[in-house]
Design a protein around this motif. Structure first.
Motif, PDB file in Angstrom:
ATOM      1  N   GLN A   1       0.830  -1.199   0.000  1.00 19.53           N
ATOM      2  CA  GLN A   1       0.000   0.000   0.000  1.00 19.53           C
ATOM      3  C   GLN A   1       0.869   1.256   0.000  1.00 19.53           C
ATOM      4  N   GLN A   2       1.940   1.231   0.782  1.00 16.33           N
ATOM      5  CA  GLN A   2       2.838   2.378   0.855  1.00 16.33           C
ATOM      6  C   GLN A   2       3.530   2.600  -0.492  1.00 16.33           C
ATOM      7  N   LYS A   3       3.943   1.531  -1.156  1.00 17.50           N
ATOM      8  CA  LYS A   3       4.574   1.657  -2.476  1.00 17.50           C
ATOM      9  C   LYS A   3       3.608   2.273  -3.487  1.00 17.50           C
ATOM     10  N   LEU A   4       2.352   1.833  -3.475  1.00 15.23           N
ATOM     11  CA  LEU A   4       1.352   2.402  -4.378  1.00 15.23           C
ATOM     12  C   LEU A   4       1.136   3.883  -4.104  1.00 15.23           C
ATOM     13  N   LEU A   5       1.109   4.243  -2.833  1.00 15.31           N
ATOM     14  CA  LEU A   5       0.947   5.642  -2.458  1.00 15.31           C
ATOM     15  C   LEU A   5       2.138   6.467  -2.942  1.00 15.31           C
TER      16      LEU A   5
END
Length: 85
Positions: free
Chosen positions: A71-75
């Motif tokens: 999720q952090q990578k997508l953000l």
């Protein structure tokens, strides 16, 4: 009291002392960046809760941590796309 400018890109490597209120100046009134920051903080909060929770097995813990990292990578990609259209 004079307002301070908080440059988030420089926060990690700076000595910041905050007294009183915080005023954030965002270029071009782009409040989408604040939304991204809040999303990042929520992911970090969930990561801390996840790490400190009691898990029946380590595999479930690692799966949840992996999910939060993704999720952090997508953000991060969303932020990069927003800042460099």
């Amino acid at each position: 009291m004079n307002p301070i400018q908080l440059h988030l890109s420089n926060l990690n490597n700076s000595k910041v002392r905050i007294e009183g209120g915080i005023q954030i100046n965002i270029p071009n009134s782009d409040f989408r960046l604040v939304d991204y920051l809040l999303q990042c903080m929520e992911i970090n909060r969930r990561l801390i809760v996840t790490i400190h929770a009691d898990w029946e097995n380590e595999e479930d813990l690692y799966t949840e941590i992996h999910h939060l990292i993704e999720q952090q990578k997508l953000l991060e990609v969303q932020v990069a796309d927003h800042l460099n259209p």
